[in-house]
Design a protein around this motif. Sequence first.
Motif, PDB file in Angstrom:
ATOM      1  N   LYS A 484       0.862  -1.185   0.000  1.00  0.00           N
ATOM      2  CA  LYS A 484       0.000   0.000   0.000  1.00  0.00           C
ATOM      3  C   LYS A 484       0.899   1.236   0.000  1.00  0.00           C
ATOM      4  O   LYS A 484       1.796   1.366   0.833  1.00  0.00           O
ATOM      5  N   PHE A 486       0.851   5.435   0.116  1.00  0.00           N
ATOM      6  CA  PHE A 486       0.053   6.610   0.446  1.00  0.00           C
ATOM      7  C   PHE A 486       0.784   7.845  -0.065  1.00  0.00           C
ATOM      8  O   PHE A 486       1.985   7.996   0.173  1.00  0.00           O
ATOM      9  N   SER A 533      -1.866  -1.088  -4.135  1.00  0.00           N
ATOM     10  CA  SER A 533      -2.925  -0.177  -3.696  1.00  0.00           C
ATOM     11  C   SER A 533      -2.324   1.218  -3.535  1.00  0.00           C
ATOM     12  O   SER A 533      -1.316   1.389  -2.843  1.00  0.00           O
ATOM     13  N   SER A 535      -3.245   5.159  -2.419  1.00  0.00           N
ATOM     14  CA  SER A 535      -4.213   6.018  -1.745  1.00  0.00           C
ATOM     15  C   SER A 535      -3.739   7.461  -1.749  1.00  0.00           C
ATOM     16  O   SER A 535      -2.567   7.739  -1.432  1.00  0.00           O
ATOM     17  N   GLU A 575      -5.071   5.911   7.037  1.00  0.00           N
ATOM     18  CA  GLU A 575      -6.317   5.410   6.445  1.00  0.00           C
ATOM     19  C   GLU A 575      -7.485   6.350   6.745  1.00  0.00           C
ATOM     20  O   GLU A 575      -8.402   6.505   5.934  1.00  0.00           O
ATOM     21  N   VAL A 578      -7.705   9.170   3.974  1.00  0.00           N
ATOM     22  CA  VAL A 578      -7.708   8.809   2.554  1.00  0.00           C
ATOM     23  C   VAL A 578      -8.879   9.479   1.828  1.00  0.00           C
ATOM     24  O   VAL A 578     -10.019   9.453   2.295  1.00  0.00           O
ATOM     25  N   THR A 581      -8.819   5.694  -3.139  1.00  0.00           N
ATOM     26  CA  THR A 581      -7.879   4.580  -3.250  1.00  0.00           C
ATOM     27  C   THR A 581      -8.119   3.866  -4.574  1.00  0.00           C
ATOM     28  O   THR A 581      -9.258   3.597  -4.963  1.00  0.00           O
TER      29      THR A 581
END
Length: 582
Positions: A484, A486, A533, A535, A575, A578, A581
Amino acid sequence: MTDDALLKQLEESTKDFSRHQAETLRSILQHQRGVRYLQRHLPDAGDHNLPIDAATFRRSVPLSCYDDYADYINQLADGDKCTSDDDHDPRHLLSVDPLVCFFYSSGTSSMKPKLIPYFDSTLSKGASHIAHQGSAAVLRKFFPPRPEVNKRLVFIYADSITTTKGGFKVMAASSFPLHGSSNPNRSLFMSLSSPMEVILGSNVEHQMYCHLLCGLRNSDSIDAIHVPYAIGLIKAMRVLESKWKQLCDDIEKGFLCSVINDVRMRDSVVEVLGGPQPDLSNRIRLIFEKKDWGGILNKLWPNVRYIRSVTTGSMKQYYSKLKYYAGEVPLVGGDYFASECCVAINLDIKQPPDLTRFVMLPTAAYFEFLPFDLAENNVVGEETVDVCGVEVGKMYEVVVTTYRGFYRYRLGDIVRVVGFYNSSPLLEFVMRAPKTSYEIVTEGDLMAAMENFQLVLRNTMGMAIEIVEFTSSVDFGSSPKRLKIFIEAKECDMILQDKLQESNLRKCCSDLEDSLGSIYKVQRNKGEISPLSLSVLKCGSFDRLLKLAIENGTPASQYKPPKIIRNPSIVDVLEENVIVTI
């Protein structure tokens, strides 16, 4: 000692690295051989008539990490007395020298900094003195002092001082000269544009504002700008961009805005302002109103000769932005100094991050090198080599035995040996070592991929999109596991609304995944990793991480945004912020 004598001493020490290393280890072991940690592994260590050679030391004492010292450090911090019936001095768990205080590590990937004990060691002081004073001599060689322009704008924050159960202070290493005694040495502040009350304040945002305000008030007297890490100056520039009108108003009126509520800090800054300064305010305001931030540091501080900060490792991503702000003013690199000990010095400070090389200091500690395989993202066994065994072009994790209680301690830094300076290894800092063999990207992989990602965004969206910050984590709850990433973009809300349509973002995400390193690609091709992923976060999300880190004890001056997050609670914070995503 004169600068010439210091530089000569540094030069001479690099000419016989092996001999100095042997003497350094012998000195450490002779001095510390009675400590509890060593006697666990060297039962005869207390016999001063029995010499301990390097081979015996490396064969008998295992490689160590912080967890191997945690119990001892906690006992020292709590001031615990010895509970066994033996006659060991309870203070001599790690060092025979008196414990003075503890230093914080940066602790940004876990959000909880480690405690590094600082013992009052004459031997260590001597080694550190040569390193730190030698570094200062190198700087003065490139930039000789100018009596008429003698102020430095320094973004340091010496708060975050706590006290352990046993009554010992805990602080950033850079804060020690300011808090090491009951009366801070005010002479240290004489060359700084900000007064002591700003540096010792308790609100980082307010301190940063006051640093800028005092620097602008002394604009013609600023010779240099210093900040420990590049991210610190980037954050200061964001404050400058958003608060310049208020800064100009404060200079014009000779008084601070009401937001700064620390009375001692306010009073000290008002004294620096010296009353209303309408002419200076107008001059600075005209610079800001042009809205041209290229070379802004030189425009605001016309006599500044250099900007110094660490721009290697994870700080490399900020270098191009700093160059934009600096314009023609040279960016000067820092040294390779860790909280545990000094490691290497930067003798060619004007080189950019890609070309920065550090010369190892043979008297700073005893060094070993643990071979590292970048393809496997892990060390190769537990057999170290000394300086005679290192090979140019190979990568290693640095292992140190220090004057202050760490023995065969893995620093967690991966370096590449790129050559030799006389007989001292010449190092390139590569990255922080992976914590486990399960990690699927390195810091270097991620930074290179994100650099490419920004180019893809620009080409796909038809506009330059600035990624303010980014980080990653591995979701082991997904089957199979998933990486993931970010990101926080400048003005991300508007960008998402106007430009980042889902299909475009998905294409950019695919290109980002293709740019990740070989470890990731191999596992992805085998189906051992789910698709990436990506985000996008709300603006200010990483500032929230900074605040949390400071609340948990990380000194603001030492904060480095984590590139690989291993603490689930930090991931949870992101999270919550976010926006979208893919």
